[in-house]
Design a protein around this motif. Structure first.
Motif, short mmCIF file in Angstrom:
data_model
loop_
_atom_site.label_atom_id
_atom_site.label_comp_id
_atom_site.label_asym_id
_atom_site.label_seq_id
_atom_site.Cartn_x
_atom_site.Cartn_y
_atom_site.Cartn_z
N SER A 149 0.82 -1.22 0.00
CA SER A 149 0.00 0.00 0.00
C SER A 149 0.85 1.27 0.00
CB SER A 149 -0.94 0.01 1.21
OG SER A 149 -0.22 0.26 2.41
N ILE A 150 2.15 1.12 0.26
CA ILE A 150 3.06 2.28 0.24
C ILE A 150 3.32 2.66 -1.22
CG2 ILE A 150 5.36 3.14 0.83
CD1 ILE A 150 5.43 1.01 3.06
N PHE A 151 3.07 3.93 -1.56
CA PHE A 151 3.36 4.34 -2.94
C PHE A 151 4.54 5.31 -3.02
CE2 PHE A 151 0.10 7.41 -1.57
CZ PHE A 151 0.65 8.62 -1.94
N LEU A 152 4.91 5.93 -1.88
CA LEU A 152 6.00 6.90 -1.91
C LEU A 152 6.60 7.06 -0.52
CD1 LEU A 152 7.56 9.19 -3.45
CD2 LEU A 152 5.72 10.73 -2.75
N ILE A 153 7.92 7.21 -0.48
CA ILE A 153 8.62 7.52 0.78
C ILE A 153 9.54 8.69 0.50
CG2 ILE A 153 10.09 6.64 2.62
CD1 ILE A 153 9.32 3.79 1.58
N GLU A 154 9.40 9.73 1.31
CA GLU A 154 10.18 10.96 1.11
C GLU A 154 11.03 11.25 2.34
OE1 GLU A 154 9.52 15.74 0.17
OE2 GLU A 154 7.78 14.40 0.43
N ALA A 155 12.29 11.58 2.12
CA ALA A 155 13.18 11.95 3.21
C ALA A 155 12.96 13.41 3.57
CB ALA A 155 14.63 11.73 2.80
N LYS A 156 12.84 13.67 4.88
CA LYS A 156 12.67 15.04 5.38
C LYS A 156 13.57 15.22 6.59
CE LYS A 156 7.91 15.96 3.86
NZ LYS A 156 8.17 17.24 3.22
N GLY A 157 14.82 15.62 6.36
CA GLY A 157 15.76 15.79 7.45
C GLY A 157 16.05 14.47 8.13
N ASP A 158 15.80 14.41 9.45
CA ASP A 158 16.03 13.18 10.21
C ASP A 158 14.82 12.25 10.18
OD1 ASP A 158 18.56 14.03 10.94
OD2 ASP A 158 17.83 15.04 12.75
N TYR A 159 13.82 12.59 9.37
CA TYR A 159 12.59 11.81 9.32
C TYR A 159 12.30 11.36 7.89
CZ TYR A 159 11.64 13.44 14.06
OH TYR A 159 11.73 13.70 15.41
N ILE A 160 11.42 10.39 7.79
CA ILE A 160 10.90 10.00 6.48
C ILE A 160 9.37 10.04 6.54
CG2 ILE A 160 12.85 8.58 5.74
CD1 ILE A 160 11.31 6.10 6.66
N ASN A 161 8.78 10.41 5.42
CA ASN A 161 7.32 10.44 5.30
C ASN A 161 6.89 9.26 4.44
OD1 ASN A 161 4.63 11.06 5.21
ND2 ASN A 161 4.86 12.87 3.91
N ILE A 162 6.26 8.27 5.07
CA ILE A 162 5.79 7.08 4.36
C ILE A 162 4.35 7.33 3.94
CG2 ILE A 162 5.37 4.60 4.52
CD1 ILE A 162 7.45 4.53 6.79
N LYS A 163 4.12 7.37 2.63
CA LYS A 163 2.78 7.68 2.13
C LYS A 163 2.09 6.42 1.64
CE LYS A 163 3.71 12.46 0.75
NZ LYS A 163 3.49 13.48 -0.30
N THR A 164 0.89 6.18 2.15
CA THR A 164 0.05 5.09 1.67
C THR A 164 -1.27 5.69 1.19
OG1 THR A 164 -1.18 4.59 3.70
CG2 THR A 164 1.03 3.64 3.49
N LYS A 165 -2.09 4.88 0.57
CA LYS A 165 -3.36 5.38 0.06
C LYS A 165 -4.32 5.73 1.20
CE LYS A 165 -2.91 2.91 -4.28
NZ LYS A 165 -3.40 1.85 -5.18
N GLU A 166 -4.08 5.14 2.37
CA GLU A 166 -4.97 5.39 3.51
C GLU A 166 -4.51 6.60 4.33
OE1 GLU A 166 -3.62 2.25 2.96
OE2 GLU A 166 -5.41 1.67 1.84
N LYS A 167 -3.19 6.66 4.63
CA LYS A 167 -2.68 7.76 5.45
C LYS A 167 -1.16 7.85 5.31
CE LYS A 167 -2.49 7.29 9.88
NZ LYS A 167 -2.84 7.09 11.30
N ASN A 168 -0.59 8.90 5.91
CA ASN A 168 0.86 9.10 5.91
C ASN A 168 1.42 8.82 7.30
OD1 ASN A 168 0.46 9.94 3.30
ND2 ASN A 168 0.75 12.12 3.75
N TYR A 169 2.70 8.39 7.34
CA TYR A 169 3.36 8.10 8.61
C TYR A 169 4.70 8.84 8.64
CZ TYR A 169 0.06 4.19 8.54
OH TYR A 169 -1.08 3.42 8.46
N ILE A 170 4.87 9.72 9.62
CA ILE A 170 6.14 10.41 9.81
C ILE A 170 6.97 9.60 10.80
CG2 ILE A 170 7.28 12.55 10.50
CD1 ILE A 170 5.56 12.83 8.02
N VAL A 171 8.13 9.13 10.35
CA VAL A 171 8.93 8.19 11.15
C VAL A 171 10.36 8.72 11.27
CG1 VAL A 171 9.77 5.82 11.33
CG2 VAL A 171 7.53 6.28 10.31
N HIS A 172 10.93 8.61 12.46
CA HIS A 172 12.32 9.00 12.67
C HIS A 172 13.22 7.88 12.13
CE1 HIS A 172 16.13 9.78 14.82
NE2 HIS A 172 15.75 11.05 14.73
N SER A 173 13.69 8.06 10.90
CA SER A 173 14.51 7.04 10.25
C SER A 173 15.14 7.64 9.00
CB SER A 173 13.65 5.81 9.89
OG SER A 173 14.47 4.76 9.41
#
Length: 233
Positions: A149-173
């Protein structure tokens, strides 16, 4: 790799059998002068591939392919150079050899055959071993995310934004950490800041790719490799 030979010409069958024997890679299980007899054999036996003549009386090589629901890999053999386009319309056909078949051309065909077989096996193994889910740490909670279900992952500094069709997850990674957890047959790093699910690509224009509703940059160094992953017409 086990095979059968189907050809109404006894001399042609002998030549193909000898080429298989000399290769040391192909084991000829049986040979047939009739495609119908070969079908009867395959109803109760399995082989990895078939060397198949196209022009045979009553029942042609193309008729043979159409009859089988799940045909093995097929290398067509013929004296006619003009049927290649029609031949490759069949997904099971991996090569097209024009008679008389010489050793050099036969060996190239074998290399192609084994390359396809290895790629298919690796893909099957990878898909079997790939987990369906990944757990990510969001606000001190482990959240289960369905990987396809993940269609895109974007790096944002010390975090990544995991985008799915249902919702996004901001993760420290980092992108590197999550990339190591993702199946390579689905995900590809198109840019230093982006990983995409290649099955979710809508279109590609210049150095950008549209994934779902996001326009994602593609670095020049990665574009060529991305194009190789796509099923291009």
């Amino acid at each position: 790799m086990d095979c059968i030979i189907i050809d109404d010409d006894a001399t042609a069958r002998l030549i193909t059998r000898q080429l298989c024997l000399n290769s040391g890679k192909i084991n000829v299980i049986d040979e047939f002068s009739s495609a119908i007899e070969a079908i009867k054999f395959l109803n109760s036996n399995t082989v990895d591939m078939v060397y198949l003549d196209i022009h045979m009386p009553t029942f042609s090589g193309f008729d043979f392919i159409k009859t089988l629901k799940n045909p093995p890999k097929i290398v067509l053999t013929t004296s006619d150079k003009n049927l290649a386009l029609e031949a490759f319309e069949y997904k099971s056909v991996v090569d097209y050899l024009v008679k008389p078949i010489n050793k050099e051309r036969f060996d190239k065909s074998l290399d192609k055959l084994f390359s396809i077989s290895n790629n298919v096996e690796e893909s099957i193994i990878e898909k079997k071993e790939t987990p369906e889910h990944i757990y990510v740490n969001v606000d001190r909670r482990l959240v289960k995310v369905h990987i396809p279900s993940i269609f895109l992952i974007e790096a944002k500094g010390d975090y990544i934004n995991i985008k799915t069709k249902e919702k996004n997850y901001i993760v420290h990674s980092t992108l590197k950490k999550i990339q190591d957890k993702l199946p390579t047959h689905l995900f590809f790093k198109v840019h230093r800041s982006f990983i995409i699910n290649t099955s979710e690509i809508i279109d590609i224009e210049d150095n950008t790719v549209l994934v779902n509703k996001d326009v994602v940059p593609v670095s020049r160094s990665n574009k060529g490799e991305l194009m190789k992953k796509l099923n291009l017409l």
